[in-house]
Enzyme design. Structure first.
Site, mmCIF file in Angstrom:
data_model
loop_
_atom_site.group_PDB
_atom_site.id
_atom_site.type_symbol
_atom_site.label_atom_id
_atom_site.label_comp_id
_atom_site.label_asym_id
_atom_site.label_seq_id
_atom_site.Cartn_x
_atom_site.Cartn_y
_atom_site.Cartn_z
ATOM 1 C CD GLU A 275 10.846 -5.571 12.171
ATOM 2 O OE1 GLU A 275 11.861 -6.105 12.689
ATOM 3 O OE2 GLU A 275 9.712 -5.067 12.769
ATOM 4 C CG ASP A 317 37.802 13.333 -19.877
ATOM 5 O OD1 ASP A 317 36.837 14.027 -19.595
ATOM 6 O OD2 ASP A 317 37.835 12.894 -20.978
ATOM 7 C CG ASP A 581 34.541 11.512 -23.213
ATOM 8 O OD1 ASP A 581 35.682 11.271 -22.901
ATOM 9 O OD2 ASP A 581 33.986 12.273 -24.039
ATOM 10 C CG ASN A 674 8.507 -4.653 16.224
ATOM 11 O OD1 ASN A 674 9.335 -3.575 15.824
ATOM 12 N ND2 ASN A 674 8.309 -5.534 15.247
ATOM 13 C CG ASP A 678 8.178 -2.441 11.933
ATOM 14 O OD1 ASP A 678 9.079 -1.874 12.420
ATOM 15 O OD2 ASP A 678 8.180 -3.626 11.639
HETATM 16 N N1 LIG Z 1 43.511 11.266 -33.329
HETATM 17 C C1 LIG Z 1 44.952 11.604 -32.956
HETATM 18 N N2 LIG Z 1 45.879 11.549 -33.782
HETATM 19 C C2 LIG Z 1 47.088 11.700 -32.992
HETATM 20 N N3 LIG Z 1 47.619 12.017 -32.031
HETATM 21 C C3 LIG Z 1 46.375 12.069 -31.013
HETATM 22 C C4 LIG Z 1 44.910 11.725 -31.412
HETATM 23 N N4 LIG Z 1 43.954 12.085 -30.363
HETATM 24 C C5 LIG Z 1 44.931 11.924 -29.616
HETATM 25 N N5 LIG Z 1 46.237 12.214 -29.772
HETATM 26 C C6 LIG Z 1 47.495 12.587 -28.919
HETATM 27 O O1 LIG Z 1 47.179 11.856 -27.500
HETATM 28 C C7 LIG Z 1 46.989 12.620 -26.420
HETATM 29 C C8 LIG Z 1 45.868 12.309 -25.575
HETATM 30 O O2 LIG Z 1 44.793 12.070 -26.195
HETATM 31 P P1 LIG Z 1 43.649 13.072 -25.617
HETATM 32 O O3 LIG Z 1 43.971 14.430 -25.241
HETATM 33 O O4 LIG Z 1 42.443 12.647 -26.196
HETATM 34 O O5 LIG Z 1 43.693 12.336 -24.148
HETATM 35 P P2 LIG Z 1 42.683 12.460 -22.652
HETATM 36 O O6 LIG Z 1 43.180 11.623 -21.606
HETATM 37 O O7 LIG Z 1 41.197 11.872 -23.130
HETATM 38 O O8 LIG Z 1 42.508 13.919 -22.796
HETATM 39 P P3 LIG Z 1 41.267 14.663 -22.365
HETATM 40 O O9 LIG Z 1 41.460 15.081 -21.098
HETATM 41 O O10 LIG Z 1 41.456 15.977 -23.238
HETATM 42 O O11 LIG Z 1 40.049 14.144 -22.897
HETATM 43 C C9 LIG Z 1 46.641 14.029 -26.905
HETATM 44 O O12 LIG Z 1 47.173 15.161 -26.301
HETATM 45 C C10 LIG Z 1 47.587 14.096 -28.393
HETATM 46 O O13 LIG Z 1 48.819 14.332 -28.205
HETATM 47 MG MG LIG Z 2 39.425 12.107 -23.241
#
Ligand SMILES: Nc1ncnc2c1ncn2[C@@H]1O[C@H](COP(=O)(O)OP(=O)(O)OP(=O)(O)O)[C@@H](O)[C@H]1O
Ligand SMILES: [Mg+2]
Length: 835
Positions: A275, A317, A581, A674, A678
């Site tokens: 419980e 990421d 993020d 019991n 408890d």
């Molecule tokens: N502001 C921007 N203008 C143009 N291209 C961009 C921009 N931001 C990102 N990119 C392109 O898009 C791709 C993916 O974006 P980003 O690197 O932010 O992805 P992510 O998966 O969030 O990577 P990370 O693991 O670095 O956070 C970049 O490698 C770049 O080539």
């Molecule tokens: Mg990112």
């Protein structure tokens, strides 16, 4: 949804509510009228409601039934004790759980969604829950739309309405006075790019999402942990029913009085039911959440604590987690690799005019030396998305219009047909040789650890006012902007710490493979295998599963591919965490067992996460993992208690019915037993946890729980039989003395076993929490003293002779010794259970 009274929503009149926002008094009045802007069931339930709710719990129903029967048959003592048990479990549960919930809610409040609201003519950050119809709010890329509203102003606004319409692609929205979905935004959608000013028209349950939510009431799917707890409850329930039927039948066949037999069986059922389990679970989790908050981790979903402790694969990421995210422009090169000033100018035009979520790359471009090129005027844009990986801006200067594209170099280069080296007056054709040269420049940048963006442009007709993705073609390649995003110093020890905790870290990034490999190497993360997005797309689920173990980094993946990687790891039996993020991380945060985000993340990411790190540091996470494992270990202690001596005692009780001419314990004595048991357990949530228990991922494993029960249950029964022999054979005990003796022995074995179960190692080497020592020994002292008191006499006990007490003490010590041996043997065989 109606337009808020006050005339034309689009009027720019400085005195209109749209220009100054609501006054505080008016806003407060409306909040009282419309209620908070939240889809949660209004407020907390009252004490009475949550008290009454507890009486619908099947365990409490069994107890109430037993109390009723006792009252009807004049068993005052039984009634008093059962009432005590009910009172104890319900009250402790209620008080502890509400306090725990309050604490957890207060923590969640710290990471609650906020919005930019115009009130009394001032923009300010306010909780989204405080929004009322008539408020004016500001949205930007990455925002969650906090309520339903009309667009007063929209710049290149694209929103994702998948939650409402199922449409996965972002839709464009514009401001207009017409009452039409194209000019409105709705709660539950998110801003992909652009900015907007919105007049809130409906909040909370009055929103479109509120209507859907009412008809759907989506419960989150149960996690492995909640399922495990549920299954454990079912296992105990089945055993209880079996045992009760067995005892009842046995008694009736032996011709014992029906009512006595029934009461005895009922008392056994009460003794077996866990419980306190719901209380122990919720209190332990809430305490865990508080401790994690001290370690900079805010828990949004309590059961995620278990998942964090169980996590064995962490996908993350790259930017901000493994790198500083303080990006700097270090080079500007044309397609031939020569330095070029012009590239940065184009890049600044693009970065300066785009209205999507500014990435650290944009910030770096704008912060780079050199002013924003003068004379440019923005006409239109195609916002950034993570599938295209580029952003385009249409801008005008000196009567000429240009499309300026910036994005992932390989993608941008593929769209180019010409290039203009630094100093050249006119573009040259991008023939295969020039293209190969440009690709080589990019490869070299990557190998040197630089991130890069490709910049390209094209002149368009001066009459062009709109552009779309189809215009991103036949471009002139201007060159590369190269960035330095240094690896995070603190990430290296944190990665080592996670590895020591048995958590494998995988990098899942949209960035390219060379940069990623370089960062991994610099951080000491052995980069065994690497898969890119296009390679991933060519693999079916089975082929992907086969590659998972050997792959450390997944590069150039789209948001959907990120989530696919997470799901693949989960399918392979891993408990997966995901730390991210960005907007592009939201699907993965949902897909993971435990989604982790950081305080500075975009709303969509924070919303999708189960936990929020207050500092963007992997080190914080390692602490959280340990805390999660501690929390889980304490919950397991309770479960192991229930499956060991407690189960064994009830088993012996059932067997004794058949062997003895009288009841081995009176129903009321079982209930007293019991109740005390408890009480001894209420301190478990506070207990310390061995360092050893946090070194590996631990997860709920029903099989091990069952096996543990099958080893310890019979062992405990064997000692009970010895006790029976001692009582009946050596001391020639009659019913009352027998019951007294066994009451003491069963109490001692049930309660003291916690000191063995709470650690996998030597019980003398692991210090329990003083509260647990006090509750256990206190309860045992009460049990031993009880037969010597008038109340004990009333319960049917007689004072036992000292020789018997000594013999029982000896038996108990022998029992504990045997349990210790069995425990070691068991843990040596099962390596996955919490200690
Ligand atoms: N502001 C921007 N203008 C143009 N291209 C961009 C921009 N931001 C990102 N990119 C392109 O898009 C791709 C993916 O974006 P980003 O690197 O932010 O992805 P992510 O998966 O969030 O990577 P990370 O693991 O670095 O956070 C970049 O490698 C770049 O080539
Ligand atoms: Mg990112």
């Amino acid at each position: 949804m109606r337009h808020h009274a006050g005339g034309d929503a689009m009027s720019g009149d400085a005195t209109s509510p749209e220009a100054t926002g609501l006054g505080s008094a008016e806003a407060a009045a409306r909040l009282a009228q419309y209620g908070p802007n939240s889809l949660e069931v209004a407020g907390r339930e009252s004490w009475v409601v949550s008290l009454l709710k507890r009486f619908s719990n099947p365990l409490v129903v069994i107890l109430l039934f037993a109390a009723g029967v006792s009252a009807l048959t004049g068993e005052a003592a039984s009634f008093a004790i059962i009432a005590g048990v009910i009172g104890l479990s319900v009250l402790i549960d209620l008080v502890q759980e509400r306090r725990a919930e309050d604490a957890a809610a207060a923590l969640r409040q710290r990471v609650a969604l906020t919005v930019q609201v115009l009130r009394d003519g001032q923009w300010g950050e306010r909780p989204a829950a405080a929004l009322v119809p008539g408020d004016v709010v500001r949205l930007a890329a990455g925002s969650l739309v906090p309520a339903d509203g009309w667009l007063l102003e929209a710049r290149d606004l694209f929103v994702n309405e998948a939650l409402l319409t199922g449409e996965a692609y972002p839709v464009e929205k514009t401001a207009a006075a017409a009452e039409d979905d194209a000019h409105a935004v709705f709660m539950g959608s998110s801003v992909v790019s652009g900015t907007a000013r919105v007049l809130i028209a409906a909040t909370g349950h009055a929103t479109r999402l509120g209507e859907i939510a009412r008809s759907l009431r989506r419960e989150p799917p149960p996690t492995a942990f909640t399922l495990g707890i549920h299954r454990f409850g079912l296992l105990i329930l089945r055993l209880t029913v079996l045992m009760v039927l067995f005892v009842l039948l046995g008694n009736l066949l032996l011709g014992r009085p029906v009512l006595d037999s029934f009461l005895f069986a009922l008392a056994l059922a009460v003794g077996l039911t866990p419980e306190l389990l719901p209380m122990v679970v919720s209190v332990t989790l809430a305490r865990g959440a508080l401790r994690m908050a001290q370690r900079q981790v805010i828990v949004k979903r309590l059961s995620a604590i278990h998942d964090l402790g169980a996590m064995d694969v962490l996908c993350s990421d790259k930017t901000g987690t493994l790198t500083e995210a303080q990006v700097r422009v270090v080079r500007q090169l044309d397609g031939t690799g020569a330095p070029s000033e012009e590239v940065l100018d184009w890049a600044k035009v693009n970065a300066g005019f785009e209205t999507g979520l500014r990435s650290p790359l944009d910030e770096a471009i704008l912060a780079a030396p050199g002013a924003m090129p003068a004379g440019w005027r923005k006409i239109d844009e195609v916002p950034f998305d993570f599938e295209r990986r580029r952003v385009s801006v249409l801008a005008e200067r000196e009567g000429r219009r240009f499309l300026v594209v910036k994005g992932a170099p390989e993608d941008v280069l593929a769209l180019c047909v010409a290039h203009r080296p630094a100093g050249a007056a006119v573009p040259r054709a991008l023939d295969p040789a020039a293209r190969a040269a440009a690709e080589a420049v990019f490869a070299r940048l990557g190998e040197e650890g630089f991130r890069a963006l490709g910049i390209a442009w094209r002149e368009v007709d001066v009459t062009r006012a709109h552009i779309d993705t189809a215009d991103e073609a036949e471009l002139v390649f201007a060159g590369y902007v190269a960035f330095l995003d240094p690896p995070k110093e603190s990430a290296r020890p944190a990665l080592a710490e996670l590895a020591a905790l048995g958590v494998v870290v995988k990098v899942v990034t949209g960035d390219n493979e060379r940069v990623t490999r370089r960062v991994c190497t610099e951080l000491g993360l052995p980069c065994e295998g690497l898969l890119t997005g296009p390679e991933l797309a060519a693999l079916d689920d089975e082929a992907l599963s086969a590659r998972l173990g050997r792959t450390t980094a997944f590069c150039r993946v789209t948001p959907a591919q990120k989530a696919r990687v997470i799901r693949a790891f989960r399918r392979a039996g891993h408990v997966v965490g995901y730390l991210g993020d960005g907007i592009n991380d939201a699907p993965s945060l949902h897909a993971a067992d435990v989604g982790l985000s950081v305080e500075g993340a975009v709303d969509v990411a924070k919303d999708a996460a189960a936990m929020i790190l207050l500092r963007h540091e992997l080190g914080v996470l390692a602490e959280g993992v340990r805390e999660g494992r501690r929390t889980f270990a304490n919950i397991m202690k309770y479960v192991m208690m229930g499956t060991s001596s407690n189960f064994g005692n009830m088993l012996s009780m059932a067997a004794a019915v058949l062997l003895l001419p009288f009841l081995p314990m009176l129903p009321v004595q079982i209930l007293a037993n019991n109740l005390l048991y408890d009480l001894s357990e209420t301190a478990i949530p506070f207990d310390r946890v061995d360092a050893e228990a946090v070194t590996r991922p631990r997860h709920w494993d029903m099989r091990t729980v069952r096996d543990f029960m099958l080893v310890l249950g019979p062992l405990s029964s064997a000692f009970d039989l010895l006790t029976f022999g001692l009582l009946a054979g050596v001391f020639g005990a009659g019913a009352a003395l027998f019951q007294t003796g066994w009451f003491i022995e069963s109490m001692a074995t049930q309660v003291l076993v916690i000191f063995l179960i709470r650690t996998r190692g030597n019980p003398f080497a692991s210090r329990p929490h003083p509260l647990l020592v006090a509750s256990s020994l206190g309860v045992l002292a009460v049990a031993v003293a009880l037969p010597f008191t008038p109340f004990g006499a009333w319960l049917g006990f007689v004072p036992p002779p000292p020789a018997l007490l000594a013999a029982l003490a000896g038996l108990t010590v022998a029992y504990l010794g045997a349990v210790e041996l069995a425990k070691r043997w068991f843990h040596a065989r099962h390596r996955s259970l919490a200690g």
